[in-house]
Design a protein around this motif. Structure first.
Motif, PDB file in Angstrom:
ATOM      1  N   THR A 170       3.261  57.007-113.135  1.00 11.29           N
ATOM      2  CA  THR A 170       2.199  55.988-112.910  1.00 11.29           C
ATOM      3  C   THR A 170       3.418  54.990-113.048  1.00 11.29           C
ATOM      4  OG1 THR A 170       0.034  56.052-113.265  1.00 11.29           O
ATOM      5  CG2 THR A 170       0.472  53.705-112.441  1.00 11.29           C
ATOM      6  N   VAL A 171       3.983  53.951-111.577  1.00  9.83           N
ATOM      7  CA  VAL A 171       5.015  52.997-111.760  1.00  9.83           C
ATOM      8  C   VAL A 171       4.362  51.540-112.075  1.00  9.83           C
ATOM      9  CG1 VAL A 171       7.050  51.901-110.970  1.00  9.83           C
ATOM     10  CG2 VAL A 171       6.984  54.508-110.291  1.00  9.83           C
ATOM     11  N   LEU A 172       4.871  50.927-112.817  1.00 11.64           N
ATOM     12  CA  LEU A 172       4.172  50.369-113.587  1.00 11.64           C
ATOM     13  C   LEU A 172       5.193  48.526-112.473  1.00 11.64           C
ATOM     14  CD1 LEU A 172       3.993  50.640-117.402  1.00 11.64           C
ATOM     15  CD2 LEU A 172       2.083  51.285-115.094  1.00 11.64           C
ATOM     16  N   THR A 173       4.478  47.465-113.189  1.00 14.49           N
ATOM     17  CA  THR A 173       5.432  45.961-112.741  1.00 14.49           C
ATOM     18  C   THR A 173       6.646  45.532-112.998  1.00 14.49           C
ATOM     19  OG1 THR A 173       3.144  44.786-112.492  1.00 14.49           O
ATOM     20  CG2 THR A 173       4.861  43.612-112.371  1.00 14.49           C
ATOM     21  N   PRO A 174       7.550  45.533-112.360  1.00 11.77           N
ATOM     22  CA  PRO A 174       8.677  45.619-112.856  1.00 11.77           C
ATOM     23  C   PRO A 174       8.626  44.468-114.046  1.00 11.77           C
ATOM     24  CG  PRO A 174       9.205  45.645-110.919  1.00 11.77           C
ATOM     25  CD  PRO A 174       7.710  45.414-111.312  1.00 11.77           C
ATOM     26  N   PHE A 175       9.783  44.514-114.976  1.00 10.92           N
ATOM     27  CA  PHE A 175       9.770  43.680-116.367  1.00 10.92           C
ATOM     28  C   PHE A 175      10.082  41.775-115.657  1.00 10.92           C
ATOM     29  CE2 PHE A 175      12.723  41.530-119.108  1.00 10.92           C
ATOM     30  CZ  PHE A 175      11.860  40.702-119.642  1.00 10.92           C
ATOM     31  N   GLY A 176      10.154  41.944-114.959  1.00  3.95           N
ATOM     32  CA  GLY A 176      10.796  40.249-114.717  1.00  3.95           C
ATOM     33  C   GLY A 176       9.920  39.696-113.661  1.00  3.95           C
ATOM     34  N   LEU A 177       8.875  40.569-113.377  1.00  5.46           N
ATOM     35  CA  LEU A 177       7.613  39.997-112.345  1.00  5.46           C
ATOM     36  C   LEU A 177       6.415  39.796-113.215  1.00  5.46           C
ATOM     37  CD1 LEU A 177       8.265  42.022-108.845  1.00  5.46           C
ATOM     38  CD2 LEU A 177       8.078  39.688-109.618  1.00  5.46           C
ATOM     39  N   LEU A 178       6.623  40.281-114.568  1.00  5.47           N
ATOM     40  CA  LEU A 178       5.546  40.025-115.288  1.00  5.47           C
ATOM     41  C   LEU A 178       4.596  38.741-115.354  1.00  5.47           C
ATOM     42  CD1 LEU A 178       6.095  43.088-118.020  1.00  5.47           C
ATOM     43  CD2 LEU A 178       4.529  42.854-116.311  1.00  5.47           C
ATOM     44  N   LEU A 180      16.265  50.334-126.940  1.00  2.00           N
ATOM     45  CA  LEU A 180      14.667  48.814-126.709  1.00  2.00           C
ATOM     46  C   LEU A 180      14.452  49.714-126.722  1.00  2.00           C
ATOM     47  CD1 LEU A 180      13.576  46.424-125.269  1.00  2.00           C
ATOM     48  CD2 LEU A 180      14.705  47.221-122.971  1.00  2.00           C
ATOM     49  N   ALA A 181      13.820  51.289-125.982  1.00  2.00           N
ATOM     50  CA  ALA A 181      13.288  52.064-126.294  1.00  2.00           C
ATOM     51  C   ALA A 181      12.244  52.094-127.792  1.00  2.00           C
ATOM     52  CB  ALA A 181      13.020  53.360-125.569  1.00  2.00           C
ATOM     53  N   THR A 182      13.209  52.030-128.546  1.00  2.00           N
ATOM     54  CA  THR A 182      12.891  52.439-129.953  1.00  2.00           C
ATOM     55  C   THR A 182      12.134  50.871-130.871  1.00  2.00           C
ATOM     56  OG1 THR A 182      15.166  53.543-130.195  1.00  2.00           O
ATOM     57  CG2 THR A 182      13.867  52.831-132.098  1.00  2.00           C
ATOM     58  N   SER A 183      12.614  50.220-130.245  1.00  2.00           N
ATOM     59  CA  SER A 183      11.989  48.601-129.700  1.00  2.00           C
ATOM     60  C   SER A 183      10.182  48.809-129.778  1.00  2.00           C
ATOM     61  CB  SER A 183      12.748  47.749-130.097  1.00  2.00           C
ATOM     62  OG  SER A 183      14.096  47.422-130.309  1.00  2.00           O
ATOM     63  N   VAL A 184      10.566  49.442-128.885  1.00  2.00           N
ATOM     64  CA  VAL A 184       8.467  49.143-128.146  1.00  2.00           C
ATOM     65  C   VAL A 184       8.630  49.760-128.810  1.00  2.00           C
ATOM     66  CG1 VAL A 184       7.454  49.508-125.740  1.00  2.00           C
ATOM     67  CG2 VAL A 184       9.834  48.473-125.873  1.00  2.00           C
ATOM     68  N   ALA A 185       8.811  51.054-129.810  1.00  2.00           N
ATOM     69  CA  ALA A 185       7.757  51.949-129.864  1.00  2.00           C
ATOM     70  C   ALA A 185       7.148  51.429-131.041  1.00  2.00           C
ATOM     71  CB  ALA A 185       8.652  53.527-130.280  1.00  2.00           C
ATOM     72  N   ALA A 186       8.278  50.902-131.288  1.00  2.00           N
ATOM     73  CA  ALA A 186       7.509  50.010-132.909  1.00  2.00           C
ATOM     74  C   ALA A 186       6.297  49.287-132.729  1.00  2.00           C
ATOM     75  CB  ALA A 186       8.614  49.167-133.483  1.00  2.00           C
ATOM     76  N   HIS A 187       5.920  49.287-131.804  1.00  2.00           N
ATOM     77  CA  HIS A 187       4.674  48.396-131.130  1.00  2.00           C
ATOM     78  C   HIS A 187       3.230  49.226-130.786  1.00  2.00           C
ATOM     79  CE1 HIS A 187       6.787  44.401-131.686  1.00  2.00           C
ATOM     80  NE2 HIS A 187       7.447  45.060-131.106  1.00  2.00           N
ATOM     81  N   ILE A 234       7.247  43.862-123.595  1.00  2.00           N
ATOM     82  CA  ILE A 234       6.974  45.420-123.253  1.00  2.00           C
ATOM     83  C   ILE A 234       5.817  46.335-123.032  1.00  2.00           C
ATOM     84  CG2 ILE A 234       8.211  47.331-121.846  1.00  2.00           C
ATOM     85  CD1 ILE A 234      10.322  45.812-122.452  1.00  2.00           C
ATOM     86  N   ALA A 235       5.483  46.982-124.080  1.00  2.00           N
ATOM     87  CA  ALA A 235       4.661  47.154-125.719  1.00  2.00           C
ATOM     88  C   ALA A 235       3.451  46.373-124.975  1.00  2.00           C
ATOM     89  CB  ALA A 235       4.696  47.102-126.502  1.00  2.00           C
ATOM     90  N   GLY A 236       3.326  45.492-124.635  1.00  2.00           N
ATOM     91  CA  GLY A 236       1.842  44.962-124.088  1.00  2.00           C
ATOM     92  C   GLY A 236       1.588  45.395-122.810  1.00  2.00           C
ATOM     93  N   ALA A 237       2.800  45.616-122.247  1.00  2.00           N
ATOM     94  CA  ALA A 237       2.144  45.293-120.114  1.00  2.00           C
ATOM     95  C   ALA A 237       2.320  47.112-120.433  1.00  2.00           C
ATOM     96  CB  ALA A 237       3.866  45.368-119.877  1.00  2.00           C
ATOM     97  N   ILE A 238       2.670  47.989-121.108  1.00  4.90           N
ATOM     98  CA  ILE A 238       3.013  49.244-120.813  1.00  4.90           C
ATOM     99  C   ILE A 238       1.373  50.182-121.518  1.00  4.90           C
ATOM    100  CG2 ILE A 238       3.132  51.403-122.156  1.00  4.90           C
ATOM    101  CD1 ILE A 238       5.991  50.533-121.631  1.00  4.90           C
ATOM    102  N   ALA A 239       0.934  49.875-122.349  1.00  2.00           N
ATOM    103  CA  ALA A 239      -0.781  49.552-122.569  1.00  2.00           C
ATOM    104  C   ALA A 239      -1.890  48.842-122.257  1.00  2.00           C
ATOM    105  CB  ALA A 239      -0.860  48.896-124.697  1.00  2.00           C
ATOM    106  N   GLY A 240      -0.954  47.946-122.043  1.00  2.00           N
ATOM    107  CA  GLY A 240      -2.253  46.771-120.881  1.00  2.00           C
ATOM    108  C   GLY A 240      -2.124  47.723-119.929  1.00  2.00           C
ATOM    109  N   SER A 241      -1.783  48.655-118.717  1.00  2.00           N
ATOM    110  CA  SER A 241      -1.889  49.283-117.906  1.00  2.00           C
ATOM    111  C   SER A 241      -2.937  49.895-117.240  1.00  2.00           C
ATOM    112  CB  SER A 241      -0.647  49.806-117.581  1.00  2.00           C
ATOM    113  OG  SER A 241      -0.055  50.625-118.177  1.00  2.00           O
TER     114      SER A 241
END
Length: 232
Positions: free
Chosen positions: A90-98, A26-33, A224-231
């Motif tokens: 920095t701990v971000l918002t969990p996946f399911g709460l986005l 999953l991390a590899t797929s996220v990194a592609a974005h 997930i990539a969008g949430a990370i970058a948008g934080s």
């Protein structure tokens, strides 16, 4: 300085390796974005995984690949990060709460109904959720997802059935009819999604459609990539 993020999941204590491999993929797929980012992963169940993931990083973002913000997010994860020497993460918002993940849940269920030639208005949606006998947060997360889906998709009914608290999935999935969809509000295919959910649906004599867990849908890495970058 290279920007960095770590995707952290619970994993599978009884057999940590497959879950570790799945989250790494999953991390590899996220990194592609996220070109230029250092995207790593760890499960809390794998001994030493989090320590290895944080090694050499400065001020990493921590993305909890969890559905709710219960004990693991509020207590276990901060404690484990501190023990790993991370004081500037920095701990971000969990996946399911986005909000975008709640939207994905509704869209996935509606698309499944459409594939079978059903309208939402004649389809019962059964949300399979974890629940907890000790914390209200998992049930609250499931309820928030159900409310978001109800606001945008006109399903005939939306039921929530839990694994670890009432109302239980076997009861909520019973008598759902032929035009019914079960959406597992889980991030992966390990644990409950492989055993408890199929068992509960068999007990309920559920004759509808069982979808893949929410976190395994193909749209997840980009979200997930969008949430990370948008934080930032």
């Amino acid at each position: 300085m290279t920007r960095s993020a770590i995707i952290v999941a619970h994993g599978q204590p009884s057999d940590p390796a497959p879950a570790e491999a799945e989250i790494a993929a999953l991390a590899t797929s996220v990194a592609a974005h996220l070109p230029g980012w250092d995207i790593r992963s760890a499960t809390l169940a794998a001994p030493g995984a989090l320590d290895r993931a944080v090694a050499g990083l400065t001020a990493p973002l921590i993305f909890p690949f969890f559905i709710a913000d219960g004990w693991f997010i509020r207590t276990a994860l901060p404690d484990r990060l501190a023990k790993a020497g991370v004081s500037d993460g920095t701990v971000l918002t969990p996946f399911g709460l986005l909000p975008q993940v709640k939207a994905l849940a509704g869209d996935a269920a509606a698309a499944a109904a459409q594939r079978h030639g059903w309208s939402c208005a004649e389809t019962v949606l059964v949300i399979a959720a974890h629940g907890s006998g000790r914390s209200p947060h998992p049930a609250q997360a499931a309820g928030a997802t159900a409310e978001a889906i109800a606001a945008t998709h006109g399903f005939a009914a939306i039921r929530i059935g839990f694994i670890e608290e009432p109302p239980h999935l076997a009861d909520e999935a019973a008598h759902a009819g032929l035009r019914a969809i079960c959406l597992p509000l889980f991030v992966a295919r390990w644990g409950h999604t492989e055993t408890d959910i199929p068992e509960a649906l068999r007990k309920a004599e559920f004759s509808g459609v069982l979808l893949d867990p929410l976190g395994t849908l193909p749209e997840a890495p980009k979200l997930i990539a969008g949430a990370i970058a948008g934080s930032l």
